[in-house]
Design an enzyme around this catalytic site. Sequence first.
Site, short mmCIF file in Angstrom:
data_model
loop_
_atom_site.label_atom_id
_atom_site.label_comp_id
_atom_site.label_asym_id
_atom_site.label_seq_id
_atom_site.Cartn_x
_atom_site.Cartn_y
_atom_site.Cartn_z
CG ASP A 32 -37.50 1.30 16.24
OD1 ASP A 32 -38.21 2.22 16.67
OD2 ASP A 32 -37.98 0.26 15.75
CE LYS B 248 -41.33 1.48 15.71
NZ LYS B 248 -40.83 0.10 15.74
CB CYS C 115 -38.55 0.19 12.33
SG CYS C 115 -39.23 -1.27 13.18
C1 VGL Z 1 -37.35 -3.77 13.95
C2 VGL Z 1 -37.52 -6.02 13.60
C3 VGL Z 1 -38.36 -6.15 14.68
C4 VGL Z 1 -36.75 -2.47 13.51
C5 VGL Z 1 -38.18 -3.87 15.04
O1 VGL Z 1 -36.62 -1.55 14.36
O2 VGL Z 1 -36.40 -2.34 12.32
N1 VGL Z 1 -37.03 -4.84 13.23
N2 VGL Z 1 -38.68 -5.07 15.39
#
Ligand code: VGL
Length: 211
Positions: free
Chosen positions: A15, A113, A158
């Site tokens: 991410d 995702k 994540c």
């Molecule tokens: C994430 C919160 C919501 C992350 C993704 O990448 O850690 N955190 N969506």
Amino acid sequence: MTIAITTKDVLVVVDMQYDFLPGGSLAVAGGDDIVPLINTLAKKFTNVIFTQDWHPADHISFASQHEGKAPFETIELPYGSQVLWPDHCVWASHGAELSADLDIPQGQLIIRKGYNRLIDSYSGFQEADRETLTGLAGYLNERDVDRLYVVGLATDFCVGWTAIDGAAAGYDVTVIEDATRAIDNAGSLARAWDDMAEAGVERVMSKDILG
Ligand code: VGL
Ligand code: ZN
């Protein structure tokens, strides 16, 4: 001793998207600091994959979809408790793009995702209902790798969930701590490290790999 990286290892870059970097809607403090380190680490790996948080604009994890709720509050959903977030990583938006400062041309797969409106997905392996699979385990099994090294954002969401699910899928999993940054909401970082340790996830620093 320096850890030797082989073709049985895969670097999982989690991410690294503009919404999680400074200036983004769910910016993780210091998120941009780890980009050069991830680029350096990636040079050690022939196998690299990415995850990409990828939500419809009306995703259930967005506080904006729940009247009277604010970001970082928690609600109960059919699959359990859910932290509510600012709108982030809306598919096809700039904030959802992977950072262009990543310099990892050999990267092999991007696994998206969180695209099901009613289910969040921190993990690259399975959604928050703990049932719906992303296909990542199937991919990795076919690629015949043994160990995952996990870096990126955010340590306590994540990265942590991906590492834990990777261990549950039968991989040796190591998080490279200084190549991650955390959100740390309401004790979430300490809890994530505890949960990772419990799952058998190892924790190293980049110098253990870079020498
Ligand atoms: C994430 C919160 C919501 C992350 C993704 O990448 O850690 N955190 N969506
Ligand atoms: Zn998300």
